[in-house]
Design an enzyme around this catalytic site. Sequence first.
Site, PDB file in Angstrom:
ATOM      1  N   GLU A  62      38.396  14.753 112.732  1.00 54.75           N
ATOM      2  CA  GLU A  62      37.108  14.421 113.333  1.00 54.75           C
ATOM      3  C   GLU A  62      36.167  15.612 113.369  1.00 54.75           C
ATOM      4  O   GLU A  62      34.964  15.478 113.113  1.00 54.75           O
ATOM      5  CB  GLU A  62      37.303  13.902 114.762  1.00 54.75           C
TER       6      GLU A  62
ATOM      7  N   HIS B 203      42.353   3.661 123.272  1.00 57.96           N
ATOM      8  CA  HIS B 203      41.547   2.771 122.441  1.00 57.96           C
ATOM      9  C   HIS B 203      40.536   2.027 123.284  1.00 57.96           C
ATOM     10  O   HIS B 203      40.048   0.984 122.899  1.00 57.96           O
ATOM     11  CB  HIS B 203      42.445   1.757 121.702  1.00 57.96           C
TER      12      HIS B 203
END
Lengths: 380, 394
Positions: A115, A185
């Site tokens: 990322e 999540h």
Amino acid sequence: MFRVKYVFLQFVCLLQEKKEREREMALRNIMGKRVGIGLMGSRALSTATCDVESGSAKSINLYSAINQALHVALETDPRAFVFGEDVSFGGVFRCTTGLADRFGKARVFNTPLCEQGIVGFGIGLAAMGNRAIAEIQFADYIYPAFDQIVNEAAKFRYRSGNQFNCGGLTIRAPYGAVGHGGHYHSQSPEAFFCHVPGIKVVIPRSPRQAKGLLLSCIRDPNPVVFFEPKWLYRLAVEEVPEHDYMLPLSEAEVIRQGSDITLVGWGAQLSIMEQACIEAEKDGISCELIDLKTLIPWDKETVEASVRKTGRVLISHEAPVTGGFGAEISASIVECCFLRLEAPVARVCGLDTPFPLVFEPFYMPTKNKILDAIKATVNY
Amino acid sequence: MALSQLLSSSSRSGNRLKSLSSAISLRHPISTDTTPITVETSVPFTSHQCEVPSRTVQTNAKELLTFFRDMALMRRMEIAADSLYKAKLIRGFCHLYDGQEAVAVGMEAAITKKDSIITAYRDHCTFIARGGTLLEVFAELMGRQAGCSRGKGGSMHFYKKDSNFYGGHGIVGAQVPLGCGLAFAQKYCKDEAVTFALYGDGAANQGQLFEALNISALWDLPAILVCENNHYGMGTAEWRAAKSPAYYKRGDYVPGLKVDGMDVLAVKQACTFAKEHALKNGPIILEMDTYRYHGHSMSDPGSTYRTRDEITGVRQERDPVERIRKLILSHDLATEKELKDTEKEVRKEVDDAIAQAKENPVPDSSELFTNVYAKGLGVESFGADRKEVRATLP
């Protein structure tokens, strides 16, 4: 069942939206708001909602709307790129389907699992005048890139005295609870980014909003973090115009008129708040619901005007209550509207715990919690 | 009786003499037989900047049968977890380890409970190898109180403090620098123990990995970084994500070893070698060449990015359980029927554990607020809109 209800709610919302739009357009003509100019002198941006009405519309869900927006963005600008983990085959939420086939691997490509690398790379790409649309697979994974966003992207224009900028950067990330996401999540990290001057944070509530807002974000000359409510990817279905249109950033929308209390929210939480409003209506409480849309820079005037009308405000978001963006809204409203307020500012938010696994129903700011808070605030 | 046994064993490829002697001498119970057996690993090791451990491994019947039982248990457990997920008893995320059992079992055989293991989210079998019970596994998967993390962690967060299993991490690559910290503590306290920090081929491209490698090498930490290379990072094949898929060489100045991760004896040999190396010379990378039969998680069919032929091919050629079964049968350490009985036993154990876990209650709702901070501290919200907040201070 919920799906049918939601579509029905959207239909109800649409009818109200139409009424709102007429009032808003009248207001807008008075205030004369305009959307920012294009990047590097490229084509100027259209002025918002007027275009939304014209042309044909199809009933699609959120991920299809975002997909359409990306198709349009890549079509209209040959220097636009989409990249991220697994975007090539369409992405884990299908937001990028068909892009690689249509625009080629040089413009739509996968990155390795990094990322920080993705965002840093995106900043560099944008600094060369391109529109870099980076995808972070889940907002929960955005933290390795946090340094790049806060220290590099947000401050580039400022520290170079406007010689350089990475305005072409847009970072898209699915955020929010999904029913079974657990710790990693389901997070809503928007508050962390709202603390950084130099970037914009935008959150759509529905497919039509998403397409227009995403196109505005991509064409905005500032780096933007665009959070997409993953719960709504399939669940939210709406009539979305097929043409290229944009919705203005930093303009909140009053999606339901009321006179007793102002509710402020964004993203998937709005549908929950809307249900609470409808229930409160049965008890004679008229609620005004505002979709903030852009979290920073946020539209203080619209919210302030609404609070001046109602005298009460309730903010709701999924992120934990302490330090959430609701705190900023609350502080600002108290500063400007202290004497007008009839009751303390209410915040119905997630609890101050890590996002739990089996306890998700207790953690979430549900309709009943909002309803109770509405009643408590109105009867203060 | 001996003759009939001879006749039945004649079809096996084993040593006639051996089967005769073992047929005559009482074979049962074989599981305690510790006479050494020498086996060669499937492929030789390849190394980077260090010497190669020997390809011949010493083992014995007891060990092999334990390996078989453990791996069969893990296999059965993962398949049962698959069915439970499809029956919606397990919700959220579930990442299955079947196919990779040899890594967990082989590693455990080479080390003690004083050594630490830290891994990513594919942790069910590593937890079992570290001494966890089936009940704890299934209860945690279903979010019940009896789970190893009291039902609050779920599939990705299994921990076992008393056997130094530092778990189960959801964020890719985040556990590797943590592992280096554990190694530092072990070195400081002169524990003579090492830390195994496991990660996948997808995580090998994370920046924090290289930070961890540099730190461990700089400070000579007893850290063993194990790349469980199952060749797919979710749906992305390794050659698409990495310029150099030779993960054992990625350490550059840190030595590395490439191991056949489907051969439990090779894994054991490599881990023994690595432990010795780490205690003397500092960090080492082990790349376990392994494979997972299931998709990345339960929402991934696992067949959109690889062919079914590939999966069945690996299952036929390299399956770790089958390899041990063939080894056992060829060395006449047990009969086909005995192994099948073991599998049946294992199946029953798993079913019993599931039944027990199903009865277990979910954690009390007050657990939502516990353990946010250290015990006794915390914040609880009260009131209809949770506006009343009470903080308990020490």
